[in-house]
Design a protein around this motif. Structure first.
Motif, PDB file in Angstrom:
ATOM      1  N   LEU A 251       0.824  -1.208   0.000  1.00 20.16           N
ATOM      2  CA  LEU A 251       0.000   0.000   0.000  1.00 20.16           C
ATOM      3  C   LEU A 251       0.858   1.258   0.000  1.00 20.16           C
ATOM      4  O   LEU A 251       0.488   2.265  -0.613  1.00 20.16           O
ATOM      5  CB  LEU A 251      -0.932  -0.013   1.209  1.00 20.16           C
ATOM      6  CG  LEU A 251      -2.092  -1.016   1.152  1.00 20.16           C
ATOM      7  CD1 LEU A 251      -2.873  -1.003   2.460  1.00 20.16           C
ATOM      8  CD2 LEU A 251      -3.020  -0.712  -0.020  1.00 20.16           C
ATOM      9  N   SER A 252       2.017   1.211   0.672  1.00 14.36           N
ATOM     10  CA  SER A 252       2.912   2.370   0.646  1.00 14.36           C
ATOM     11  C   SER A 252       3.469   2.588  -0.758  1.00 14.36           C
ATOM     12  O   SER A 252       3.572   3.723  -1.226  1.00 14.36           O
ATOM     13  CB  SER A 252       4.047   2.175   1.647  1.00 14.36           C
ATOM     14  OG  SER A 252       4.839   1.054   1.312  1.00 14.36           O
ATOM     15  N   CYS A 253       3.813   1.488  -1.439  1.00 17.81           N
ATOM     16  CA  CYS A 253       4.265   1.608  -2.832  1.00 17.81           C
ATOM     17  C   CYS A 253       3.146   2.133  -3.724  1.00 17.81           C
ATOM     18  O   CYS A 253       3.379   2.959  -4.616  1.00 17.81           O
ATOM     19  CB  CYS A 253       4.747   0.253  -3.342  1.00 17.81           C
ATOM     20  SG  CYS A 253       6.257  -0.343  -2.569  1.00 17.81           S
ATOM     21  N   PHE A 254       1.930   1.642  -3.475  1.00 22.01           N
ATOM     22  CA  PHE A 254       0.793   2.089  -4.273  1.00 22.01           C
ATOM     23  C   PHE A 254       0.519   3.574  -4.041  1.00 22.01           C
ATOM     24  O   PHE A 254       0.213   4.311  -4.994  1.00 22.01           O
ATOM     25  CB  PHE A 254      -0.439   1.261  -3.901  1.00 22.01           C
ATOM     26  CG  PHE A 254      -1.649   1.569  -4.744  1.00 22.01           C
ATOM     27  CD1 PHE A 254      -1.701   1.225  -6.077  1.00 22.01           C
ATOM     28  CD2 PHE A 254      -2.742   2.219  -4.184  1.00 22.01           C
ATOM     29  CE1 PHE A 254      -2.814   1.510  -6.848  1.00 22.01           C
ATOM     30  CE2 PHE A 254      -3.857   2.508  -4.945  1.00 22.01           C
ATOM     31  CZ  PHE A 254      -3.898   2.149  -6.282  1.00 22.01           C
ATOM     32  N   ALA A 255       0.635   4.029  -2.792  1.00 25.11           N
ATOM     33  CA  ALA A 255       0.455   5.463  -2.499  1.00 25.11           C
ATOM     34  C   ALA A 255       1.516   6.301  -3.203  1.00 25.11           C
ATOM     35  O   ALA A 255       1.230   7.388  -3.729  1.00 25.11           O
ATOM     36  CB  ALA A 255       0.503   5.691  -0.992  1.00 25.11           C
ATOM     37  N   PHE A 256       2.746   5.787  -3.224  1.00 22.67           N
ATOM     38  CA  PHE A 256       3.823   6.475  -3.941  1.00 22.67           C
ATOM     39  C   PHE A 256       3.509   6.563  -5.436  1.00 22.67           C
ATOM     40  O   PHE A 256       3.729   7.607  -6.072  1.00 22.67           O
ATOM     41  CB  PHE A 256       5.142   5.747  -3.715  1.00 22.67           C
ATOM     42  CG  PHE A 256       6.258   6.218  -4.614  1.00 22.67           C
ATOM     43  CD1 PHE A 256       6.917   7.412  -4.350  1.00 22.67           C
ATOM     44  CD2 PHE A 256       6.635   5.473  -5.720  1.00 22.67           C
ATOM     45  CE1 PHE A 256       7.940   7.839  -5.177  1.00 22.67           C
ATOM     46  CE2 PHE A 256       7.651   5.897  -6.550  1.00 22.67           C
ATOM     47  CZ  PHE A 256       8.306   7.086  -6.278  1.00 22.67           C
ATOM     48  N   LEU A 257       2.970   5.481  -6.002  1.00 19.46           N
ATOM     49  CA  LEU A 257       2.634   5.475  -7.426  1.00 19.46           C
ATOM     50  C   LEU A 257       1.527   6.477  -7.731  1.00 19.46           C
ATOM     51  O   LEU A 257       1.594   7.226  -8.719  1.00 19.46           O
ATOM     52  CB  LEU A 257       2.200   4.069  -7.851  1.00 19.46           C
ATOM     53  CG  LEU A 257       3.285   2.993  -7.836  1.00 19.46           C
ATOM     54  CD1 LEU A 257       2.673   1.622  -8.091  1.00 19.46           C
ATOM     55  CD2 LEU A 257       4.343   3.285  -8.889  1.00 19.46           C
ATOM     56  N   ILE A 258       0.511   6.511  -6.894  1.00 15.57           N
ATOM     57  CA  ILE A 258      -0.596   7.458  -7.100  1.00 15.57           C
ATOM     58  C   ILE A 258      -0.083   8.893  -7.031  1.00 15.57           C
ATOM     59  O   ILE A 258      -0.401   9.738  -7.888  1.00 15.57           O
ATOM     60  CB  ILE A 258      -1.706   7.221  -6.056  1.00 15.57           C
ATOM     61  CG1 ILE A 258      -2.344   5.840  -6.261  1.00 15.57           C
ATOM     62  CG2 ILE A 258      -2.762   8.315  -6.154  1.00 15.57           C
ATOM     63  CD1 ILE A 258      -3.057   5.675  -7.577  1.00 15.57           C
ATOM     64  N   ALA A 259       0.728   9.179  -6.009  1.00 12.39           N
ATOM     65  CA  ALA A 259       1.271  10.531  -5.859  1.00 12.39           C
ATOM     66  C   ALA A 259       2.152  10.904  -7.047  1.00 12.39           C
ATOM     67  O   ALA A 259       2.113  12.050  -7.538  1.00 12.39           O
ATOM     68  CB  ALA A 259       2.066  10.626  -4.556  1.00 12.39           C
ATOM     69  N   SER A 260       2.926   9.939  -7.547  1.00 10.84           N
ATOM     70  CA  SER A 260       3.805  10.212  -8.690  1.00 10.84           C
ATOM     71  C   SER A 260       3.008  10.564  -9.929  1.00 10.84           C
ATOM     72  O   SER A 260       3.297  11.555 -10.621  1.00 10.84           O
ATOM     73  CB  SER A 260       4.707   9.001  -8.955  1.00 10.84           C
ATOM     74  OG  SER A 260       5.543   8.743  -7.861  1.00 10.84           O
ATOM     75  N   TYR A 261       1.976   9.778 -10.213  1.00 11.41           N
ATOM     76  CA  TYR A 261       1.196  10.033 -11.427  1.00 11.41           C
ATOM     77  C   TYR A 261       0.325  11.276 -11.292  1.00 11.41           C
ATOM     78  O   TYR A 261       0.027  11.937 -12.294  1.00 11.41           O
ATOM     79  CB  TYR A 261       0.365   8.805 -11.787  1.00 11.41           C
ATOM     80  CG  TYR A 261       1.174   7.754 -12.517  1.00 11.41           C
ATOM     81  CD1 TYR A 261       1.572   7.947 -13.837  1.00 11.41           C
ATOM     82  CD2 TYR A 261       1.573   6.585 -11.882  1.00 11.41           C
ATOM     83  CE1 TYR A 261       2.324   7.000 -14.515  1.00 11.41           C
ATOM     84  CE2 TYR A 261       2.340   5.638 -12.542  1.00 11.41           C
ATOM     85  CZ  TYR A 261       2.709   5.854 -13.858  1.00 11.41           C
ATOM     86  OH  TYR A 261       3.467   4.920 -14.516  1.00 11.41           O
ATOM     87  N   VAL A 262      -0.100  11.606 -10.077  1.00  9.08           N
ATOM     88  CA  VAL A 262      -0.816  12.875  -9.886  1.00  9.08           C
ATOM     89  C   VAL A 262       0.103  14.050 -10.214  1.00  9.08           C
ATOM     90  O   VAL A 262      -0.281  15.006 -10.912  1.00  9.08           O
ATOM     91  CB  VAL A 262      -1.349  12.975  -8.438  1.00  9.08           C
ATOM     92  CG1 VAL A 262      -1.831  14.396  -8.143  1.00  9.08           C
ATOM     93  CG2 VAL A 262      -2.487  11.989  -8.228  1.00  9.08           C
ATOM     94  N   ARG A 263       1.348  13.988  -9.725  1.00  5.21           N
ATOM     95  CA  ARG A 263       2.321  15.036 -10.042  1.00  5.21           C
ATOM     96  C   ARG A 263       2.628  15.067 -11.537  1.00  5.21           C
ATOM     97  O   ARG A 263       2.765  16.145 -12.135  1.00  5.21           O
ATOM     98  CB  ARG A 263       3.609  14.790  -9.249  1.00  5.21           C
ATOM     99  CG  ARG A 263       3.510  15.107  -7.774  1.00  5.21           C
ATOM    100  CD  ARG A 263       3.568  16.617  -7.520  1.00  5.21           C
ATOM    101  NE  ARG A 263       4.766  17.227  -8.106  1.00  5.21           N
ATOM    102  CZ  ARG A 263       5.955  17.266  -7.525  1.00  5.21           C
ATOM    103  NH1 ARG A 263       6.111  16.695  -6.318  1.00  5.21           N
ATOM    104  NH2 ARG A 263       6.971  17.857  -8.099  1.00  5.21           N
ATOM    105  N   ILE A 264       2.734  13.889 -12.141  1.00  6.07           N
ATOM    106  CA  ILE A 264       3.057  13.818 -13.566  1.00  6.07           C
ATOM    107  C   ILE A 264       1.975  14.493 -14.399  1.00  6.07           C
ATOM    108  O   ILE A 264       2.245  15.353 -15.241  1.00  6.07           O
ATOM    109  CB  ILE A 264       3.247  12.348 -14.010  1.00  6.07           C
ATOM    110  CG1 ILE A 264       4.576  11.810 -13.472  1.00  6.07           C
ATOM    111  CG2 ILE A 264       3.206  12.228 -15.523  1.00  6.07           C
ATOM    112  CD1 ILE A 264       4.766  10.319 -13.697  1.00  6.07           C
ATOM    113  N   PHE A 265       0.715  14.117 -14.153  1.00  7.32           N
ATOM    114  CA  PHE A 265      -0.370  14.663 -14.975  1.00  7.32           C
ATOM    115  C   PHE A 265      -0.640  16.126 -14.658  1.00  7.32           C
ATOM    116  O   PHE A 265      -1.065  16.881 -15.542  1.00  7.32           O
ATOM    117  CB  PHE A 265      -1.637  13.822 -14.786  1.00  7.32           C
ATOM    118  CG  PHE A 265      -1.590  12.500 -15.500  1.00  7.32           C
ATOM    119  CD1 PHE A 265      -1.651  12.447 -16.882  1.00  7.32           C
ATOM    120  CD2 PHE A 265      -1.467  11.316 -14.796  1.00  7.32           C
ATOM    121  CE1 PHE A 265      -1.602  11.229 -17.551  1.00  7.32           C
ATOM    122  CE2 PHE A 265      -1.413  10.107 -15.451  1.00  7.32           C
ATOM    123  CZ  PHE A 265      -1.484  10.057 -16.833  1.00  7.32           C
TER     124      PHE A 265
END
Length: 329
Positions: free
Chosen positions: A214-228
């Motif tokens: 879940l921590s990795c998944f939260a990191f992925l969500i935050a990364s793609y939010v910043r990307i878009f």
């Protein structure tokens, strides 16, 4: 299939082999299943091998993104090779059995390659995050040595995670039913016929590992939010399209991987028909390795160009070879 053992409490049988599910008792249909899965296996191998070869041969693809992509393709080859060859051979010879050692190997390597693939997808997402959100520092952050360490860490984490779970699942002898309602040693189905102590310990391990996932998944969500959010700030439409096209394949593969994992973990193994079991297994064990190279081939012009250039070289060499042989003779 069972080895009888004598104890003070009486007779009980320790399982040394498992019976895998067969989709038909008619030999012709078993051969048809084998041919179908063989075609899927060959297509997966060809797509991923072409991707790896194109990345290795073309100097324009020697960048962090394609380095991680080559690791992903290698993992897809390894992952599908854990399950399909055994099923194809069993279907052709009319056998359903797999030894306890063979089942242990399937569980270990399936978990190993699946966990490593998730870690590589996290690294790929971070690579796109740096490329789009911090383009001026990309060369400093994503140095070749750091990429190698990230890939090595992904493989090591997969090895450790798989060793812990496999060691727990097979630490006690299996007794009772030896029937696995799947065409390979699927982890939920193996746990269903395991001892109660093993099942409880595995449940605790899964809950503990969920915090990390879940921590990795939260990191992925935050990364793609910043990307878009950064992509939307790009003034030109062409620039936005180019930025999205570089990260959308990773996002599509990541979504496919997460959906397949959710189906594998949350799927109900009881009261399901053989067709349902086959469909569920194909979604998370066969579909991702087959679809991943297609996603990159259709979405990445550089990979398509590199593959085309490589295939033209191979074709030209194959055309020249007979003429050279004839001239020598």
């Amino acid at each position: 299939l069972n080895c009888s053992t004598q104890s003070g409490m009486g007779n009980f049988s320790v399982i040394t082999e498992f019976l895998l599910m067969e989709f038909s008792r008619i030999w012709e249909l078993q051969v048809l299943h084998a041919v179908l899965f063989l075609l899927i296996y060959l297509a997966t191998m060809m797509g991923n091998l072409l991707t790896i070869a194109a990345i290795l041969i073309d100097p324009h693809l020697h960048s962090p993104m394609y380095f991680f992509l080559s690791n992903l393709s290698l993992l897809d080859i390894c992952n599908i090779s854990v399950t399909l060859p055994k099923f194809i051979i069993n279907s052709l010879i009319g056998s359903q059995t797999i030894t306890l050692l063979g089942c242990t190997a399937q569980v270990f390597f399936f978990l190993f390659f699946a966990t490593t693939e998730f870690a590589v997808l996290v690294a790929m997402s971070y690579d796109r995050f740096v490329a789009i959100c911090h383009p001026l520092h990309y060369g400093i952050i994503m140095m070749p040595s750091r990429c190698i360490w990230a890939a090595a860490g992904s493989w090591l984490s997969g090895l450790i995670y798989s060793a812990i779970h496999t060691g727990n699942m097979f630490r006690l002898p299996f007794s009772g039913s030896n029937v696995i309602h799947q065409f390979f040693c699927d982890i939920p189905h193996v746990l269903k016929v395991s001892a109660s102590d093993v099942y409880q310990t595995e449940f605790v391990l899964v809950i503990a590992s969920l915090f990390f996932l879940l921590s990795c998944f939260a990191f992925l969500i935050a990364s793609y939010v910043r990307i878009f959010s950064n992509v939307l700030k790009i003034p030109s439409v062409e620039g936005r399209y180019k930025a999205i096209s570089t990260c959308s394949p990773q996002l599509m593969i990541l979504i496919l991987f997460l959906i397949s994992i959710m189906i594998a973990v949350l799927g109900d193994t009881s009261d399901t028909s053989p067709i349902q079991n086959l469909f569920v297994a194909m979604v998370y064990a066969i579909l991702p390795p087959l679809i991943n190279p297609i996603i990159y081939s259709l979405r990445n012009k550089k990979v398509i160009a590199a593959m085309g250039k490589m295939l033209r070289k191979i074709f030209s060499l194959s055309m020249k070879y007979p003429s050279l042989k004839a001239s020598k003779s």
